[in-house]
Structures are given as C-alpha cells and as structure tokens.
Scaffold this motif. Structure first.
Motif, PDB file in Angstrom:
ATOM      1  N   ALA A  88       0.812  -1.213   0.000  1.00 35.08           N
ATOM      2  CA  ALA A  88       0.000   0.000   0.000  1.00 35.08           C
ATOM      3  C   ALA A  88       0.850   1.270   0.000  1.00 35.08           C
ATOM      4  O   ALA A  88       0.306   2.368  -0.083  1.00 35.08           O
ATOM      5  CB  ALA A  88      -0.926   0.014   1.216  1.00 35.08           C
ATOM      6  N   LEU A  89       2.160   1.112   0.079  1.00 36.02           N
ATOM      7  CA  LEU A  89       3.027   2.296   0.059  1.00 36.02           C
ATOM      8  C   LEU A  89       2.931   2.994  -1.288  1.00 36.02           C
ATOM      9  O   LEU A  89       2.704   2.350  -2.324  1.00 36.02           O
ATOM     10  CB  LEU A  89       4.476   1.892   0.354  1.00 36.02           C
ATOM     11  N   PRO A  90       3.112   4.311  -1.313  1.00 32.68           N
ATOM     12  CA  PRO A  90       2.951   5.073  -2.558  1.00 32.68           C
ATOM     13  C   PRO A  90       3.784   4.572  -3.738  1.00 32.68           C
ATOM     14  O   PRO A  90       3.313   4.583  -4.856  1.00 32.68           O
ATOM     15  CB  PRO A  90       3.375   6.490  -2.165  1.00 32.68           C
ATOM     16  N   ASN A  91       4.996   4.127  -3.513  1.00 32.29           N
ATOM     17  CA  ASN A  91       5.849   3.697  -4.624  1.00 32.29           C
ATOM     18  C   ASN A  91       5.945   2.182  -4.744  1.00 32.29           C
ATOM     19  O   ASN A  91       6.894   1.665  -5.334  1.00 32.29           O
ATOM     20  CB  ASN A  91       7.250   4.301  -4.482  1.00 32.29           C
ATOM     21  N   ALA A  92       4.968   1.482  -4.196  1.00 34.93           N
ATOM     22  CA  ALA A  92       4.995   0.016  -4.248  1.00 34.93           C
ATOM     23  C   ALA A  92       4.883  -0.444  -5.698  1.00 34.93           C
ATOM     24  O   ALA A  92       4.085   0.087  -6.474  1.00 34.93           O
ATOM     25  CB  ALA A  92       3.849  -0.566  -3.424  1.00 34.93           C
ATOM     26  N   GLY A  93       5.691  -1.435  -6.030  1.00 32.82           N
ATOM     27  CA  GLY A  93       5.659  -1.994  -7.375  1.00 32.82           C
ATOM     28  C   GLY A  93       4.553  -3.026  -7.505  1.00 32.82           C
ATOM     29  O   GLY A  93       3.943  -3.451  -6.521  1.00 32.82           O
ATOM     30  N   ALA A  94       4.311  -3.441  -8.732  1.00 37.59           N
ATOM     31  CA  ALA A  94       3.255  -4.416  -9.011  1.00 37.59           C
ATOM     32  C   ALA A  94       3.503  -5.727  -8.265  1.00 37.59           C
ATOM     33  O   ALA A  94       2.564  -6.352  -7.772  1.00 37.59           O
ATOM     34  CB  ALA A  94       3.158  -4.659 -10.515  1.00 37.59           C
ATOM     35  N   GLU A  95       4.762  -6.126  -8.159  1.00 34.81           N
ATOM     36  CA  GLU A  95       5.084  -7.381  -7.462  1.00 34.81           C
ATOM     37  C   GLU A  95       4.753  -7.287  -5.972  1.00 34.81           C
ATOM     38  O   GLU A  95       4.155  -8.202  -5.404  1.00 34.81           O
ATOM     39  CB  GLU A  95       6.564  -7.724  -7.655  1.00 34.81           C
ATOM     40  N   GLU A  96       5.130  -6.176  -5.345  1.00 38.60           N
ATOM     41  CA  GLU A  96       4.820  -5.989  -3.925  1.00 38.60           C
ATOM     42  C   GLU A  96       3.312  -5.928  -3.706  1.00 38.60           C
ATOM     43  O   GLU A  96       2.795  -6.464  -2.728  1.00 38.60           O
ATOM     44  CB  GLU A  96       5.456  -4.693  -3.400  1.00 38.60           C
ATOM     45  N   GLN A  97       2.614  -5.250  -4.614  1.00 41.65           N
ATOM     46  CA  GLN A  97       1.160  -5.168  -4.496  1.00 41.65           C
ATOM     47  C   GLN A  97       0.534  -6.559  -4.593  1.00 41.65           C
ATOM     48  O   GLN A  97      -0.362  -6.900  -3.824  1.00 41.65           O
ATOM     49  CB  GLN A  97       0.583  -4.240  -5.564  1.00 41.65           C
TER      50      GLN A  97
END
Length: 181
Positions: A88-97
């Motif tokens: 949920a962090l602003p710069n989270a990448g697609a993989e982290e999401q």
C-alpha cells in the motif's frame, strides 16, 4: 494521484481504528501529550504504516526484511497485515502489491476471525491495493497508447516532410523548365 491514494488510506485506516480527533480538530501539543493508553492492533499498524512512509532505500528494505521474518516466525494476522502494508506504500511496485493481495486473501475470504478489526483493516487494504493496481495498469496502458500515438505522429510527420520535399522539387523543376522555354 498516488498522494491522494495515500491520504485516503491514512484517513480510512484512522476511521477503521476508531481514532477520534479531539474537539475542535486540534492535535495534542508536544508540551501536553495525550494520555497514553495501550494501542490496539489496528492503531499499532497505522503507526507502523506512518513510519514506513518516512523510510527510504536501505532503511525501508531492512524494515521490510524484518517484517518478512516476523511473519515467517509467527504467521499471525497482525504480522500478515504488517507485511501487507508494503503493497500500500505510494511507490509500491506491481510485485509488492500482488504479494500483499495474496497475503490479505485469507483474511478477506474468511468470515471467522478472532480479531474483527484486523479483518476490516484487511478488507480495506485489499480494496485500496486493488485500486492502486488498477490505476497503475490504466496509467501504463495510457502511457503505452501515448507512445504509440507519438510514434504514429512522428511517422506521419516524416511522410508529410517527404511529400513537402517532393512538392518543392517538382515546383523547382517546373520553374527551371519555364526558364528554359
């Protein structure tokens, strides 16, 4: 746009935690701190998320690894949500999401949980991360379309320039032929 998602997340998480702002909307001053009471799990997760938003680079990676290890050790819902916050962090990448969505699935799908507040927070996070992914995918699609349109415009400009050059050559040729006559 990511800033508004972040603001929405913080506001929604505050509501989910049942946090109330003192009358008049004022925050307690540092000189007169609010009465301390034990934080609920949701409030602790909100504080954790706020701290995460202030971390960058190696500090964030180190904390992410610490959260992964804590979850691997306990497999608790609390640590599951703590780890899911990274998506949920602003710069989270697609993989982290995607990893966060996968972590949240068991909490979202199950109706039987010991801590209903954590489940509600999981539902909220799941929805927000899905929306972030959808917006990111829309942005990528729009960006790709813009690149293709720019390529098409460049191609058309080259053709137009070539036609102008041909037209100029024809005019010059016609003028030379008139002078010879």
């Amino acid at each position: 746009m990511k800033r508004s998602v972040r603001a929405s997340l913080l506001a929604a998480l505050a509501l989910a935690a049942g946090c109330a702002v003192p009358p008049g909307g004022e925050q307690p001053s540092p000189a007169f701190p609010a009465v301390m009471r034990p934080l609920s799990d949701v409030e602790a997760l909100l504080d954790y998320y706020e701290r995460l938003t202030n971390l960058q680079g190696p500090e964030l990676a180190k904390e992410h690894e610490r959260a992964r290890q804590a979850y691997a050790k306990t497999r608790s819902d609390y640590h599951r949500l703590q780890l899911a916050l990274y998506g949920a962090l602003p710069n989270a990448g697609a993989e982290e999401q995607m990893q966060s969505l996968n972590l949240l699935e068991p909490l979202v799908k199950s109706s039987e949980h010991r801590n209903a507040d954590l489940r509600r927070l999981a539902l909220l996070l799941h929805g927000l991360i899905q929306e972030q992914r959808r917006l990111g995918e829309s942005l990528n699609a729009a960006s790709q379309k813009a690149k293709e349109e720019q390529k098409r415009a460049d191609n058309l400009q080259q053709k137009l320039d070539a036609l102008k050059s041909i037209e100029k050559n024809l005019i010059e040729r016609e003028q030379r032929m008139r002078r010879r006559r």
